[in-house]
Scaffold this active site. Structure first.
Site, PDB file in Angstrom:
ATOM      1  N   ASN A  11       0.644  -1.181  -0.433  1.00  0.00           N
ATOM      2  CA  ASN A  11       0.109   0.298   0.065  1.00  0.00           C
ATOM      3  C   ASN A  11       0.731   1.264  -0.356  1.00  0.00           C
ATOM      4  OD1 ASN A  11      -1.720   1.839   0.375  1.00  0.00           O
ATOM      5  ND2 ASN A  11      -2.688   1.746   2.710  1.00  0.00           N
ATOM      6  N   TRP A  12       0.805   2.216  -1.153  1.00  0.00           N
ATOM      7  CA  TRP A  12       2.382   3.779  -1.435  1.00  0.00           C
ATOM      8  C   TRP A  12       1.248   4.226  -0.485  1.00  0.00           C
ATOM      9  CZ3 TRP A  12       4.496   3.212  -6.363  1.00  0.00           C
ATOM     10  CH2 TRP A  12       4.975   2.312  -6.677  1.00  0.00           C
ATOM     11  N   LYS A  13      -0.146   4.321   0.226  1.00  0.00           N
ATOM     12  CA  LYS A  13      -0.654   5.390   0.347  1.00  0.00           C
ATOM     13  C   LYS A  13      -0.627   6.382  -0.660  1.00  0.00           C
ATOM     14  CE  LYS A  13       0.249   3.655   4.912  1.00  0.00           C
ATOM     15  NZ  LYS A  13      -0.262   3.614   6.525  1.00  0.00           N
ATOM     16  N   HIS A  97      -9.885   0.491   5.284  1.00  0.00           N
ATOM     17  CA  HIS A  97      -7.839   0.991   5.659  1.00  0.00           C
ATOM     18  C   HIS A  97      -7.900   1.896   6.663  1.00  0.00           C
ATOM     19  CE1 HIS A  97      -4.167   2.528   6.294  1.00  0.00           C
ATOM     20  NE2 HIS A  97      -3.565   1.287   5.965  1.00  0.00           N
ATOM     21  N   GLU A  99      -6.822   4.304   8.537  1.00  0.00           N
ATOM     22  CA  GLU A  99      -7.010   5.876   7.352  1.00  0.00           C
ATOM     23  C   GLU A  99      -7.835   6.206   7.009  1.00  0.00           C
ATOM     24  OE1 GLU A  99      -2.974   5.301   5.305  1.00  0.00           O
ATOM     25  OE2 GLU A  99      -2.223   5.322   7.527  1.00  0.00           O
ATOM     26  N   GLU A 167      -5.031  -5.651  10.693  1.00  0.00           N
ATOM     27  CA  GLU A 167      -3.860  -4.134  10.547  1.00  0.00           C
ATOM     28  C   GLU A 167      -4.617  -3.809  12.389  1.00  0.00           C
ATOM     29  OE1 GLU A 167      -2.166  -3.318   7.190  1.00  0.00           O
ATOM     30  OE2 GLU A 167      -4.050  -1.293   6.928  1.00  0.00           O
ATOM     31  N   GLY A 173       2.688   1.872  10.415  1.00  0.00           N
ATOM     32  CA  GLY A 173       3.969   3.143  10.466  1.00  0.00           C
ATOM     33  C   GLY A 173       3.943   3.845  11.839  1.00  0.00           C
ATOM     34  N   SER A 211       4.367  -2.336  10.011  1.00  0.00           N
ATOM     35  CA  SER A 211       5.131  -2.126  10.540  1.00  0.00           C
ATOM     36  C   SER A 211       6.119  -3.606   9.839  1.00  0.00           C
ATOM     37  CB  SER A 211       5.147  -1.963  12.333  1.00  0.00           C
ATOM     38  OG  SER A 211       4.995  -0.018  12.251  1.00  0.00           O
ATOM     39  N   GLY A 232       3.366  -1.509   3.949  1.00  0.00           N
ATOM     40  CA  GLY A 232       2.340  -0.061   3.606  1.00  0.00           C
ATOM     41  C   GLY A 232       4.028   0.890   3.353  1.00  0.00           C
ATOM     42  N   GLY A 233       4.772   1.619   4.574  1.00  0.00           N
ATOM     43  CA  GLY A 233       6.070   1.667   4.494  1.00  0.00           C
ATOM     44  C   GLY A 233       7.219   1.320   3.844  1.00  0.00           C
TER      45      GLY A 233
HETATM   46  C1  PEP Z   1      -1.326   0.290   5.959  1.00  0.00           C
HETATM   47  O1  PEP Z   1      -0.921   1.261   5.760  1.00  0.00           O
HETATM   48  O2  PEP Z   1      -1.611  -1.033   5.830  1.00  0.00           O
HETATM   49  C2  PEP Z   1      -0.011  -0.173   6.995  1.00  0.00           C
HETATM   50  C3  PEP Z   1       0.500  -1.887   6.880  1.00  0.00           C
HETATM   51  O3  PEP Z   1       1.573   0.753   6.841  1.00  0.00           O
HETATM   52  P1  PEP Z   1       2.705   0.205   7.397  1.00  0.00           P
HETATM   53  O4  PEP Z   1       3.123  -1.434   6.796  1.00  0.00           O
HETATM   54  O5  PEP Z   1       3.731   1.188   7.428  1.00  0.00           O
HETATM   55  O6  PEP Z   1       2.526   0.371   8.886  1.00  0.00           O
END
Ligand code: PEP
Length: 248
Positions: A11-13, A97, A99, A167, A173, A211, A232-233
């Site tokens: 997920n590049w957000k 999600h 967010e 999640e 994050g 994470s 994500g990241g």
């Molecule tokens: C996400 O955005 O779904 C996520 C899990 O982010 P991260 O891996 O950066 O915690």
């Protein structure tokens, strides 16, 4: 009943301008040479979906969207319908999600309406759920996640391909992750719920997200009931995302 097909999703957000497509290219090249054991999907900002889908064609990497509107068209300034995303080249869509649940106050009913839209357009939904730190500390994680999923998954999913991402909000994050025991407990609950509710429930992959990075991927991905990861990241750079994919 078949086992879930493992899925690693990036997920590049709201990250990655056109230059970032070189990362998708590098990933696709590497996976074309040495195919992954898991399915792999990238979820870039919507404006990059079309170009990314062209770029990764033939590599096995799929492209998805990060959200969709429940309606197929209309006066919804700034929104994109599931049909538009499909036409652009998306084959999956992340829905619910945290967010979006937090930042846009999306309810379980909103998420369920978006799941219906995804199915209408032929997109495979990846539905997210997770507890806050307060809920975790109050011992409510299992019931919160189960309630979110019961409300976010319409019956019309029965028999169709979809995925779940567990999640924990406090792990996204932040660099913090739950213990393997905590992950296994929630995933077990989700698998039970899916099997009880859907005829294909036993083959629905349940991803862990929050994470995930190269150094903890193997431990998290091999926990009982974990069928892949939503990243994500660490999905933004091919050299971080590849070892996670290889660990799946
Ligand atoms: C996400 O955005 O779904 C996520 C899990 O982010 P991260 O891996 O950066 O915690």
């Amino acid at each position: 009943m078949s086992q879930p097909t493992r899925l690693v999703a990036g997920n590049w957000k709201m990250n990655g301008a056109a230059g970032a497509l070189r990362e998708a290219h590098a990933l696709a090249e590497s996976l074309a040479k040495e195919p992954a054991r898991a399915r792999v999907a990238l979820f870039p900002p919507a404006i990059l979906i079309h170009r990314m889908a062209e770029q990764v064609k033939g590599s096995g990497v799929q492209v998805g969207a990060q959200d969709c509107h429940p309606e197929s068209s209309g006066a919804y300034t700034g929104d994109l319908s599931a049909e538009m995303l499909h036409e652009a080249g998306a084959r999956l869509v992340i829905l619910g999600h945290s967010e979006r649940r937090t930042g846009y106050r999306e309810s379980d009913a909103d998420v369920a309406a978006k799941v219906q839209a995804a199915l209408r357009a032929g997109l495979e939904p990846v539905v997210c759920a997770g507890e806050s730190l307060t809920q975790r500390d109050a011992g409510q994680a299992l019931e919160v996640v189960a309630a979110q999923l019961q409300g976010s998954l319409p019956d019309s999913l029965d028999g169709l391909p979809f995925a779940i991402a567990y999640e924990p909000v406090w792990a996204i994050g932040t660099g913090r992750t739950p213990t393997v025991e905590q992950v296994e407990a929630v995933h077990g609950r989700i698998h039970d719920l899916l099997t009880a509710r859907f005829s294909n429930g036993a083959s629905v992959p349940v991803l862990y997200g929050g994470s995930v990075k190269p150094s903890n991927a193997a431990e998290l991905l091999h926990a009982r009931g974990v069928d892949g990861a939503l990243v994500g990241g660490a999905s933004l750079k091919a050299h971080d995302f590849l070892p996670i994919i290889r660990a799946a």
